[in-house]
Scaffold this motif. Structure first.
Motif, PDB file in Angstrom:
ATOM      1  N   ASP A 142       0.916  -1.580   0.325  1.00  0.00           N
ATOM      2  CA  ASP A 142      -0.134  -0.114   0.438  1.00  0.00           C
ATOM      3  C   ASP A 142       0.731   1.112   0.248  1.00  0.00           C
ATOM      4  O   ASP A 142       1.556   1.793  -1.395  1.00  0.00           O
ATOM      5  CB  ASP A 142      -1.012  -0.314   0.955  1.00  0.00           C
ATOM      6  N   GLU A 143       0.908   2.096   1.571  1.00  0.00           N
ATOM      7  CA  GLU A 143       1.759   3.208   1.181  1.00  0.00           C
ATOM      8  C   GLU A 143       2.720   2.971   1.049  1.00  0.00           C
ATOM      9  O   GLU A 143       3.593   1.535   2.096  1.00  0.00           O
ATOM     10  CB  GLU A 143       0.822   4.510   2.297  1.00  0.00           C
ATOM     11  N   LEU A 144       3.878   4.346   0.805  1.00  0.00           N
ATOM     12  CA  LEU A 144       5.429   3.875   0.860  1.00  0.00           C
ATOM     13  C   LEU A 144       5.476   4.256   2.546  1.00  0.00           C
ATOM     14  O   LEU A 144       4.779   5.121   2.814  1.00  0.00           O
ATOM     15  CB  LEU A 144       6.038   4.644   0.224  1.00  0.00           C
ATOM     16  N   PHE A 145       6.517   4.414   3.048  1.00  0.00           N
ATOM     17  CA  PHE A 145       6.716   4.541   4.682  1.00  0.00           C
ATOM     18  C   PHE A 145       7.969   4.539   4.973  1.00  0.00           C
ATOM     19  O   PHE A 145       9.026   3.515   4.384  1.00  0.00           O
ATOM     20  CB  PHE A 145       5.851   4.533   5.317  1.00  0.00           C
ATOM     21  N   LEU A 146       9.036   5.198   5.281  1.00  0.00           N
ATOM     22  CA  LEU A 146      10.602   5.639   6.103  1.00  0.00           C
ATOM     23  C   LEU A 146      11.624   5.744   5.189  1.00  0.00           C
ATOM     24  O   LEU A 146      12.943   4.884   4.957  1.00  0.00           O
ATOM     25  CB  LEU A 146      10.615   3.641   6.676  1.00  0.00           C
ATOM     26  N   LEU A 147      11.090   5.958   3.415  1.00  0.00           N
ATOM     27  CA  LEU A 147      11.645   5.780   2.779  1.00  0.00           C
ATOM     28  C   LEU A 147      13.114   6.867   2.603  1.00  0.00           C
ATOM     29  O   LEU A 147      14.076   6.432   2.372  1.00  0.00           O
ATOM     30  CB  LEU A 147      11.131   6.122   0.827  1.00  0.00           C
ATOM     31  N   GLU A 148      12.607   8.045   3.148  1.00  0.00           N
ATOM     32  CA  GLU A 148      13.323   9.354   3.318  1.00  0.00           C
ATOM     33  C   GLU A 148      14.667   8.524   3.997  1.00  0.00           C
ATOM     34  O   GLU A 148      16.169   8.395   4.163  1.00  0.00           O
ATOM     35  CB  GLU A 148      13.055  10.286   3.692  1.00  0.00           C
ATOM     36  N   GLU A 149      14.776   7.965   5.417  1.00  0.00           N
ATOM     37  CA  GLU A 149      15.576   7.163   6.039  1.00  0.00           C
ATOM     38  C   GLU A 149      16.326   5.955   6.281  1.00  0.00           C
ATOM     39  O   GLU A 149      17.759   6.176   5.815  1.00  0.00           O
ATOM     40  CB  GLU A 149      14.308   6.758   7.107  1.00  0.00           C
ATOM     41  N   PHE A 150      15.390   5.490   5.104  1.00  0.00           N
ATOM     42  CA  PHE A 150      16.559   4.769   4.244  1.00  0.00           C
ATOM     43  C   PHE A 150      17.370   4.876   3.296  1.00  0.00           C
ATOM     44  O   PHE A 150      18.359   4.732   2.954  1.00  0.00           O
ATOM     45  CB  PHE A 150      15.501   3.424   3.603  1.00  0.00           C
ATOM     46  N   LYS A 151      17.441   6.067   2.665  1.00  0.00           N
ATOM     47  CA  LYS A 151      17.752   6.827   1.482  1.00  0.00           C
ATOM     48  C   LYS A 151      18.886   7.137   1.896  1.00  0.00           C
ATOM     49  O   LYS A 151      19.868   7.491   1.099  1.00  0.00           O
ATOM     50  CB  LYS A 151      16.686   7.591   1.102  1.00  0.00           C
ATOM     51  N   ARG A 152      18.701   7.337   3.023  1.00  0.00           N
ATOM     52  CA  ARG A 152      20.477   8.550   4.231  1.00  0.00           C
ATOM     53  C   ARG A 152      21.318   6.904   4.209  1.00  0.00           C
ATOM     54  O   ARG A 152      22.419   7.328   4.618  1.00  0.00           O
ATOM     55  CB  ARG A 152      19.905   9.243   5.528  1.00  0.00           C
ATOM     56  N   GLN A 153      21.021   5.750   4.443  1.00  0.00           N
ATOM     57  CA  GLN A 153      21.750   4.697   4.424  1.00  0.00           C
ATOM     58  C   GLN A 153      21.979   4.024   3.692  1.00  0.00           C
ATOM     59  O   GLN A 153      23.136   3.079   3.862  1.00  0.00           O
ATOM     60  CB  GLN A 153      20.518   3.131   5.285  1.00  0.00           C
ATOM     61  N   GLY A 154      21.822   4.538   2.338  1.00  0.00           N
ATOM     62  CA  GLY A 154      22.396   3.389   1.280  1.00  0.00           C
ATOM     63  C   GLY A 154      21.395   4.323  -0.455  1.00  0.00           C
ATOM     64  O   GLY A 154      20.217   4.811  -0.020  1.00  0.00           O
ATOM     65  N   LYS A 155      21.503   2.827  -1.279  1.00  0.00           N
ATOM     66  CA  LYS A 155      20.698   3.051  -2.546  1.00  0.00           C
ATOM     67  C   LYS A 155      19.492   2.327  -2.262  1.00  0.00           C
ATOM     68  O   LYS A 155      19.410   0.825  -1.658  1.00  0.00           O
ATOM     69  CB  LYS A 155      21.469   2.045  -2.814  1.00  0.00           C
ATOM     70  N   VAL A 156      18.525   2.871  -2.288  1.00  0.00           N
ATOM     71  CA  VAL A 156      17.301   1.773  -2.563  1.00  0.00           C
ATOM     72  C   VAL A 156      16.082   1.123  -3.591  1.00  0.00           C
ATOM     73  O   VAL A 156      16.847   2.639  -4.631  1.00  0.00           O
ATOM     74  CB  VAL A 156      16.362   2.775  -1.464  1.00  0.00           C
ATOM     75  N   TYR A 157      15.499   0.598  -3.514  1.00  0.00           N
ATOM     76  CA  TYR A 157      15.268   0.121  -4.172  1.00  0.00           C
ATOM     77  C   TYR A 157      13.594  -0.076  -3.760  1.00  0.00           C
ATOM     78  O   TYR A 157      13.438  -0.624  -2.828  1.00  0.00           O
ATOM     79  CB  TYR A 157      15.599  -1.190  -5.412  1.00  0.00           C
TER      80      TYR A 157
END
Length: 258
Positions: A142-157
């Motif tokens: 469903d909705e996306l969440f925590l994306l910004e936090e993960f992007k600060r830690q590495g490449k996100v797919y």
């Protein structure tokens, strides 16, 4: 291998809480001892203040702030207990036992960090701790969440079931679409995802560690309500099973059958 950890029972104070997606809440809790002892992949047993709800709710640790003695949980409202938690505000108190279970081993090799659904939050602390090359693959229904936090830690797919963002499909589709490779896999999410990742890792002879989600009662290994099948006999029961709350929730993928 079972590892003995320190665990504590504390009255934790809510620092802040917010709804970060539909029916998904982020809560920071200040503790005296739990944050200092906690590690990525462990969980908390949180008791309701409503006296009729006797059993604690097991919720994975999302982040740990040892300096400020705080832990973060991110949970979905799934019943009366978590619905009660969602109404609480800064300054309210909750009885908490933890940290519980065995967390992820930290092996500094090129890694996939894979989370699916409400199995996404426990991968954030691991992403913060690992210093190796990390590829973070997140699967959403469903909705996306925590994306910004993960992007600060590495490449996100990203993979989404309805194609709203990233790869149209699941986390393995995202890995294949982007031509990703790794030497080790860490994962948490729904059983079909973990089963597919176990097969993927076996085919490619990649070390794979999975965190299993299961309904729990006591959270400390006494009641045997959360057992799963295992390759080897368990010393506690002398049968081929593992207690997810005690020997897990993190296992080497080939240790367990599902």
């Amino acid at each position: 291998m079972q590892v003995t950890h320190r665990k504590f029972q504390e009255t934790a104070i809510i620092i802040r809480q917010e709804e970060i997606a539909d029916n998904i809440y982020s809560m920071w809790l200040r503790t005296e001892e739990i944050a200092e002892a906690a590690a990525a992949g462990q969980f908390l047993s949180i008791y309701c203040n409503e006296g009729s709800r006797l059993l604690p709710r097991p919720i994975s640790i999302c982040e740990i702030d040892k300096k400020d003695k705080a832990v973060r949980i991110v949970y979905r409202v799934a019943g009366k207990g978590t619905a009660e938690f969602s109404t609480m505000r800064t300054g309210n108190q909750l009885m908490v036992v933890g940290p519980l279970g065995n967390g992820f081993p930290r092996k500094e090799r090129k890694a996939f960090l894979i989370g699916g659904g409400i199995g996404i939050p426990p991968m954030l602390q691991l992403a913060k701790e690992l210093r190796c090359e990390k590829q973070i693959i997140l699967g959403f229904k469903d909705e996306l969440f925590l994306l910004e936090e993960f992007k600060r830690q590495g490449k996100v797919y990203i993979a989404t079931e309805d194609g709203r963002a990233g790869t149209d499909g699941n986390v393995l589709d995202a890995i294949r679409e982007n031509g990703l490779t790794a030497d080790i896999i860490y994962a948490c999410g729904p059983m079909p995802m973990l089963r597919a990742l176990k097969e993927y890792a076996a085919e490619r002879r990649i070390e794979c560690w999975i965190s299993m989600e299961e309904r729990m009662a006591c959270g400390i290994g006494a009641c045997l309500a959360c057992v799963c099948r295992s390759q080897n006999r368990d010393a506690h029961t002398n049968v081929k099973n593992k207690r997810i709350c005690k020997e897990g929730p993190v296992f080497r993928a080939e240790e367990v059958d599902f």
